[in-house]
Design a protein around this motif. Structure first.
Motif, PDB file in Angstrom:
ATOM      1  N   ASP A  72      30.092  -0.792  20.924  1.00 58.96           N
ATOM      2  CA  ASP A  72      30.583  -1.406  19.680  1.00 58.96           C
ATOM      3  C   ASP A  72      31.639  -2.472  19.952  1.00 58.96           C
ATOM      4  N   SER A 120      27.176   8.079  17.629  1.00 65.79           N
ATOM      5  CA  SER A 120      27.953   7.029  16.985  1.00 65.79           C
ATOM      6  C   SER A 120      28.611   7.572  15.725  1.00 65.79           C
ATOM      7  N   THR A 151      27.024   5.902  21.108  1.00 65.47           N
ATOM      8  CA  THR A 151      28.070   4.954  21.462  1.00 65.47           C
ATOM      9  C   THR A 151      28.459   5.163  22.918  1.00 65.47           C
TER      10      THR A 151
END
Length: 217
Positions: A72, A120, A151
């Motif tokens: 991210d 995530s 993630t």
């Protein structure tokens, strides 16, 4: 095990109910995903075998867990060059008999990328997307694929399963969307648009204080 703590077995009504709940929790992105969600729900509820028991195509329709790894901070997604498919895809694999789809993500992530699967915060341990896809080539079959979002820092992925993949690439959303359809999973562009929407909604929500939300409600 599922996130609710119940074991999954292929012929168990409770396990089918849990899968139906999982599928029913996915908000369709477009008319095609709406059709795919309906197809998947009818397939699960109809009592057909759900898990693959023999490679590559028994039964002819079976459950798959994809996982898209997102860095991210860099705004990049991980795609793998799948040897058999000849396409750039998310990592993932077939759900084993009696295995929860999220557990398949954890297992495949460890086997294919050598890292622990971290869900995530956008989705948690729930799928963001669902597709029903006919595969190509020898042993063609239909994959019902649940797409999960993980993630990870790109620097933590230093190896991959070279028996499965020729290479890996980190791409921004825009770079994924610029790739020709014929080089990617046929639904990769649609997933990327849905992910962009989910990320935008999360960032907008985070930018408002509780007072601002109350004033705007």
């Amino acid at each position: 095990m599922t996130s609710t703590g119940h074991p999954l077995t292929d012929n168990d009504d409770q396990s089918r109910a849990l899968l139906l709940e999982l599928v029913g929790g996915i908000e369709p992105w477009d008319s095609l995903e709406r059709v795919h969600l309906k197809t998947a729900a009818q397939w699960i509820a109809g009592g057909a075998p759900v898990y693959r028991v023999h490679k590559p195509d028994v039964p002819a329709m079976h459950l798959v867990s994809y996982f898209v790894v997102l860095d991210d901070t860099r705004g990049q997604l991980l795609l793998v060059a799948h040897r058999k498919a000849g396409l750039w895809l998310p990592a993932g694999g077939h759900v084993e008999p009696g295995e929860d789809p999220w557990a398949a993500v954890v297992r495949e992530c460890r086997e294919e990328l050598g890292i622990h699967a971290t869900a995530s915060p956008i989705t948690g341990e729930l799928p963001l997307f669902l597709t029903v896809t006919e595969t190509r080539g020898q042993g063609a079959h239909t994959d019902v694929s649940l797409w999960y979002l993980l993630t990870a820092d790109a620097d933590t992925i230093t190896s991959y399963d070279q028996d499965e993949f020729n290479a890996i690439r980190w791409l921004t959303d825009e770079e994924v969307l610029e790739e020709p359809d014929e080089l990617l999973d046929p639904h990769m562009h649609r997933f990327t648009h849905k992910l962009q929407h989910a990320r935008t909604g999360r960032h907008q929500a985070a930018s408002h204080t509780p007072l601002q939300r109350a004033e705007g409600s």
